[in-house]
Design an enzyme around this catalytic site. Structure first.
Site, PDB file in Angstrom:
ATOM      1  N   GLU A  30      -2.537  -4.440   1.943  1.00 20.26           N
ATOM      2  CA  GLU A  30      -1.371  -3.870   1.107  1.00 20.26           C
ATOM      3  C   GLU A  30      -0.434  -4.797   1.057  1.00 20.26           C
ATOM      4  O   GLU A  30      -0.337  -5.987   1.451  1.00 20.26           O
ATOM      5  CB  GLU A  30      -0.734  -2.909   2.263  1.00 20.26           C
ATOM      6  CG  GLU A  30      -1.658  -1.804   2.772  1.00 20.26           C
ATOM      7  CD  GLU A  30      -0.678  -0.780   3.490  1.00 20.26           C
ATOM      8  OE1 GLU A  30       0.431  -0.727   3.675  1.00 20.26           O
ATOM      9  OE2 GLU A  30      -1.175   0.413   3.895  1.00 20.26           O
ATOM     10  N   HIS A  81       1.562   4.152   1.329  1.00 15.56           N
ATOM     11  CA  HIS A  81       2.053   4.068   2.766  1.00 15.56           C
ATOM     12  C   HIS A  81       3.500   4.597   3.158  1.00 15.56           C
ATOM     13  O   HIS A  81       4.509   4.079   3.257  1.00 15.56           O
ATOM     14  CB  HIS A  81       2.195   2.484   3.127  1.00 15.56           C
ATOM     15  CG  HIS A  81       2.094   2.382   4.765  1.00 15.56           C
ATOM     16  ND1 HIS A  81       1.437   1.124   5.310  1.00 15.56           N
ATOM     17  CD2 HIS A  81       2.464   3.050   5.753  1.00 15.56           C
ATOM     18  CE1 HIS A  81       1.590   1.053   6.666  1.00 15.56           C
ATOM     19  NE2 HIS A  81       2.036   2.490   6.843  1.00 15.56           N
TER      20      HIS A  81
END
Length: 528
Positions: free
Chosen positions: A261, A279
């Site tokens: 990420e 997220h």
């Protein structure tokens, strides 16, 4: 009297400042701007951050008076915990602030997958009425498999009850009775994969769980299954999932977390049947407020000299200086215990012997429980929730102290009785002026090996040639042995070899060693 200084480096809810109260001087800065952050840290006792502020070694070094770094959230990727520990700075977070938000997002992704909400929304906004293309499926009477039945997994199960689904749960550390109380049927992972119409993942990210739902697992599912991951990136193999969807072996997926990420490019993004979010598990007003208030309270405790249950690196608080070095040892003993036992005990005794018992060592019971549950639940385990996690899983604990210790100044033994009556024990101590952490006993076998990031224990029938075979197999796998000790109670009886190695032992090598030496038990411990 000068007030302690608290620096708020990111936007936090007004409730956070209210929770701090009037006893602190509160300052503000833009933590994402290094040119502002570094000078602002001068003279600060505590800093409150979210995810944009990098509290790395440089920032910690710039904060000469810093005592606490408080992360208003769960993740600590932006905090150098090792550097903070070396500098004597406590790091705290808010481990339970987002559990409701995370559970609700998992439900949202599941519903979005079932009804094709995301692609239908996009097409309609593009000016096309494609009602027939985006038919979905009902949840009623479907089977939902929950992989990882900790607090978030249980919240998901609770919320799914109203949809009339059958809940299957896989979690080797949850009892059949506890699952049944929550309306779930405890099954093996293979059973869950084969039977589920929906699968939602709620596991911690550990060496054992990385890639757990991968290529092999995805050969065992129904072609109509939809898979949700709002827990930890990497537990679900994204490349394997994309291949399974492309080949028609999986119907769809919903993802909020990714192996790397930020993730802005993935083969999964090409499928209309895949719903993705960046997220957002903790991104609710309520979760953010809970996180801010929780860390504000931790700052108050830390700067007031009290025990800080949510500290991730040091216990903090009113604990005798002589007791503090043992906290980390006992927590690691808890993790070793769980790895060796393979399950949570129904009764755990924390036996502390030696001169240390002249002090209050009750915090070691919390440390032991924290260690026992660290690798078995997706929830971050703290001194606050460890007793609750133990209660939820039917684990009773007891602290036993004795001023007498025969061989060492102080010895701590975790002795647990498992559900089947098996008793497992792990003992440890601190030795020398450097307080070296050592494992000195496992299941009645005497040892003295340093606590290490990578450890392995093999029991076998004592005979010549075993150590040579073990060394050869590890050498062939390029795994270097840091230390090794063999313990036995009788010649020709059962022996135990304890290893510390410089790197993780691959699973196939572990299996090969077990087969080569005819091991009765093989236990690998990863404390990384």
């Amino acid at each position: 009297m000068t007030k302690p200084v608290v620096l708020i480096a990111e936007e936090l809810s007004p409730a956070t400042v209210d929770a701090l109260g009037p006893d602190f001087e509160v300052r503000h800065t833009d933590g994402a701007d290094r040119s502002q952050l570094l000078p602002a840290l001068d003279g600060v006792d505590a800093v409150l951050i979210r995810s944009a502020t990098q509290m790395d070694a440089e920032a910690i070094a710039a904060a000469k008076s810093l005592k606490v770094i408080a992360r208003a959230g769960v993740g600590l990727d932006n905090v150098d915990v090792d550097a903070a520990t070396k500098a004597g700075v406590m790091v705290v977070n808010a481990p339970t602030s987002n559990i409701t938000s995370a559970a609700e997002l998992a439900i949202g992704l599941l519903l979005a997958c079932a009804r094709n909400i995301a692609p239908a929304n996009e097409v309609l906004k593009g000016g096309k009425w494609a009602r027939s293309k985006y038919g979905g499926v009902e949840l009623l009477e479907k089977k939902v498999g929950i992989v990882g039945f900790g607090r978030i997994g249980q919240l998901v199960a609770e919320r799914l009850k109203g949809f009339g689904v059958e809940i299957l749960a896989y979690d080797p550390y949850v009892s059949v009775q506890r699952a049944g109380q929550l309306g779930a049927r405890l099954v093996t992972l293979d059973e869950l994969l084969a039977e589920s119409d929906f699968i939602t993942i709620h596991l911690p990210k550990t060496p054992e769980t990385m890639g757990l739902i991968g290529k092999e697992a995805l050969t065992k599912v129904k072609p109509t299954v939809r898979i949700i991951n709002a827990a930890r990136g990497g537990v679900l193999d994204e490349e394997a999932l994309a291949a399974a969807i492309a080949e028609g072996r999986v119907a769809g997926a919903g993802l909020d977390v990714y192996a790397k990420e930020p993730c802005t490019d993935s083969p999964l993004f090409a499928f209309e049947s895949v719903v993705v979010t960046p997220h957002l598990g903790a991104s609710t007003e309520e979760a953010q407020e809970k996180a801010g208030v929780a860390v504000a309270r931790s700052v108050r405790l830390a700067l007031g000299g009290d025990l800080v249950p949510d500290a991730v690196n040091v216990s903090g608080g009113a604990v005798a200086e002589e007791v503090r070095p043992g906290i980390d040892l006992v927590e690691k003993l808890g993790r070793v215990f769980t790895a060796i036992a393979g399950s949570v005990p129904v009764q755990l005794d924390i036996e502390v012997r030696g001169e240390i018992t002249a002090h209050d060592v009750s915090v070691w019971e919390l440390a032991a429980l924290k260690g026992v549950f660290t690798d078995v639940t997706e929830d971050p385990v703290t001194y606050v929730n460890a007793p609750l996690l133990a209660k939820e899983r039917g684990c009773e604990s007891r602290l036993v102290t004795d001023a007498t210790s025969d061989e060492y100044r102080n010895v701590t033994t975790l002795r647990g009785t498992l559900a089947d009556g098996t008793v497992v024990s792990v003992a440890g101590t601190l030795t020398g002026p450097k307080m070296v952490q050592k494992v000195i006993g496992v299941n009645g076998f005497d040892l003295e090996v340093p606590m290490s990031r990578h450890m392995a224990f093999f029991s076998y029938v004592d005979r010549p040639g075993v150590i040579g075979a073990l060394g050869r197999l590890l050498g062939d796998a390029d795994v270097n042995i840091a230390s090794m000790q063999v313990s036995r109670q009788d010649e020709g009886g059962t022996a135990l070899v304890a290893l510390t190695v410089d790197s993780a032992i691959p699973d196939d090598v572990v299996s090969a060693i077990g087969a080569e030496i005819g091991a009765d038990t093989v236990k690998v411990v990863a404390l990384g």
